[in-house]
Write a protein that holds these residues in place. Sequence first.
Motif, mmCIF file in Angstrom:
data_model
loop_
_atom_site.group_PDB
_atom_site.id
_atom_site.type_symbol
_atom_site.label_atom_id
_atom_site.label_comp_id
_atom_site.label_asym_id
_atom_site.label_seq_id
_atom_site.Cartn_x
_atom_site.Cartn_y
_atom_site.Cartn_z
ATOM 1 N N LYS A 1 1.767 3.556 -3.187
ATOM 2 C CA LYS A 1 1.326 5.187 -3.069
ATOM 3 C C LYS A 1 1.875 6.459 -2.981
ATOM 4 O O LYS A 1 1.760 7.131 -3.606
ATOM 5 C CB LYS A 1 0.537 5.362 -1.458
ATOM 6 C CG LYS A 1 -0.248 6.274 -1.541
ATOM 7 C CD LYS A 1 -1.804 6.081 -3.179
ATOM 8 C CE LYS A 1 -3.040 5.323 -2.713
ATOM 9 N NZ LYS A 1 -3.780 4.777 -3.814
ATOM 10 N N TYR B 1 0.906 -0.722 -0.047
ATOM 11 C CA TYR B 1 0.268 0.174 0.528
ATOM 12 C C TYR B 1 1.476 1.460 0.163
ATOM 13 O O TYR B 1 0.166 2.314 -0.908
ATOM 14 C CB TYR B 1 -1.192 -0.355 1.600
ATOM 15 C CG TYR B 1 -1.528 1.223 1.825
ATOM 16 C CD1 TYR B 1 -2.880 2.167 0.862
ATOM 17 C CD2 TYR B 1 -0.650 2.329 2.698
ATOM 18 C CE1 TYR B 1 -3.327 2.797 1.465
ATOM 19 C CE2 TYR B 1 -2.027 3.182 2.991
ATOM 20 C CZ TYR B 1 -2.720 3.508 1.611
ATOM 21 O OH TYR B 1 -3.530 5.562 1.732
ATOM 22 N N CYS C 1 -5.174 -2.698 2.020
ATOM 23 C CA CYS C 1 -5.756 -1.967 3.164
ATOM 24 C C CYS C 1 -7.182 -2.867 4.325
ATOM 25 O O CYS C 1 -6.604 -3.054 5.312
ATOM 26 C CB CYS C 1 -5.946 -0.569 3.197
ATOM 27 S SG CYS C 1 -4.789 0.397 3.347
ATOM 28 N N SER D 1 -5.111 -0.525 -3.710
ATOM 29 C CA SER D 1 -4.522 0.284 -2.427
ATOM 30 C C SER D 1 -5.816 -0.104 -1.376
ATOM 31 O O SER D 1 -5.908 -0.460 -0.367
ATOM 32 C CB SER D 1 -4.432 1.881 -2.387
ATOM 33 O OG SER D 1 -3.554 2.208 -3.080
ATOM 34 N N ASN D 2 -7.004 0.061 -2.439
ATOM 35 C CA ASN D 2 -7.983 -0.155 -1.047
ATOM 36 C C ASN D 2 -8.114 -1.516 -0.289
ATOM 37 O O ASN D 2 -8.556 -1.987 0.507
ATOM 38 C CB ASN D 2 -9.205 0.126 -1.374
ATOM 39 C CG ASN D 2 -9.789 1.525 -1.036
ATOM 40 O OD1 ASN D 2 -9.320 2.409 -0.082
ATOM 41 N ND2 ASN D 2 -10.677 1.762 -1.864
ATOM 42 N N ARG E 1 -6.972 3.457 5.860
ATOM 43 C CA ARG E 1 -5.897 3.857 4.839
ATOM 44 C C ARG E 1 -4.669 4.477 5.761
ATOM 45 O O ARG E 1 -3.961 4.179 6.139
ATOM 46 C CB ARG E 1 -6.683 4.877 3.787
ATOM 47 C CG ARG E 1 -6.741 4.274 2.450
ATOM 48 C CD ARG E 1 -7.101 5.144 1.799
ATOM 49 N NE ARG E 1 -7.350 4.297 0.605
ATOM 50 C CZ ARG E 1 -6.959 4.782 -0.985
ATOM 51 N NH1 ARG E 1 -5.986 5.786 -0.980
ATOM 52 N NH2 ARG E 1 -7.249 4.136 -1.905
#
Length: 467
Positions: free
Chosen positions: A323, A319, A369, A365-366, A411
């Motif tokens: 990011k 992540y 998480c 990314s989600n 996040r």
Amino acid sequence: MPLLEALRREGAAGAEEEVLAFGAELGGEPLEWGRLANEHPPVLHGDDLVEFHPAWHSLLALGIREGLQRPGSYVARAAKFTALTQIEAGVGCPLSMTHASVSALRVSPELAAEWEPRIAAGEALVGMGMTERQGGSDVRANETEARPAGDGEATLHGHKWFCSVPMSDAFLILAQAPGGLSCYLVPRERNGIVIERLKDKLGNRSNASSEIRLEGARGRLVGEEGRGVATIIEMVVDTRLDCVVGSAALMREAVAQAAHYCTRRVAFGRLLVDQPLMQNVLADLCVESEAATVCAMRLARAFDEQDELRRIGTAVLKYWVCKRTPAVVGEALECFGGNGYVERDSVLPRLYRESPLNAIWEGSSNVQCLDVLRALERDPASAERFLAELEDRDRARVVDALSRADEAGARRLVETMAVALQATLLDRFGDPAVADAFRARESYGAFGTLPSGLPLTAIVERHQPLG
């Protein structure tokens, strides 16, 4: 410097000469191969032939020669994967997928016995087909059907919206069998796999990604019927490590390019690197790059040692490092001014297009998480292992964040975990000046906001390209 230090520290000092030699080789003709492969992306002929520029094949051959497709030391491989990605990321996908496929194939020893020697010899590439139009990351919504054909075989019927590396010799594909979503190994040659089109992507342009149709393609069951996700996740975990390593590599290349440029560019009567504000920007970028490299290599050692740190650590770093990469590359591009925005005047436009990819690939990314939240809920011991890696002050921050964890704030939680891990590892292993600068940051807004009194010149010099 940070990469070589990590190579020695994380247990692969014996590979240092190989890595240095590989890096020196990559600094020659392969630089031009990277440019050519991107300027001449692959072309689909008919429905089963993908043509690549010879430069792409040359880069892939280098990766295979160095063993990036076969099992071995994760740490040594990560260092070489970093070096190759800094030259061109478009061959990373087939190398990563093929390397990772071994973990899934070993769930069925007879398949591993057949395919692993071919993979190790560089005679076979293995791709993956999970994603469908209606599901995306929700692979349990897949509609591709597996019709039993006896002896663990099935014919596959359906469509994959995103099939990585369509010229591979075989694919690991998820399909709905009578017993539920299952994983199949599907050879490509003369086997009902129709390439409908290649994707016109933002970045990673030298590599082919495709939509395929399965018209009775024959596959062999890998693992148990109905446990396809559990089987293919063995592959996904390894490729997520490569996402972290690959993103750290993009940061390294962007920062090295910017630092090198600023030692030669004069503005307002002085070299850019000697101007205090630019020095602050460069140093801040160097700190971010070193934090990513240190964590990526530590994570690689966790894979070598089968350390449970990788259970949560992979998703946390997948992540955060991925990011942060577009922000780092974008700031490095700006160090060049207009020159950084012009194709061929610098490599930064290509790096910038590449920079968002790893945050999407192998789970956005989600998804990362939410994976962390699920792991914390299902396996509290994994949280304890992560906390055990941290220094006391970093552990306290994470414990506090964990006490307030919920889905909407996932996040925030994972960012806290990632930054705490980076701070601890820089304190423990990194350059002291870099570690101090990392902790001295007051926010994660714009780069170039480090407080006064830090040895910025020394930090930037540490990240200048070798030679």
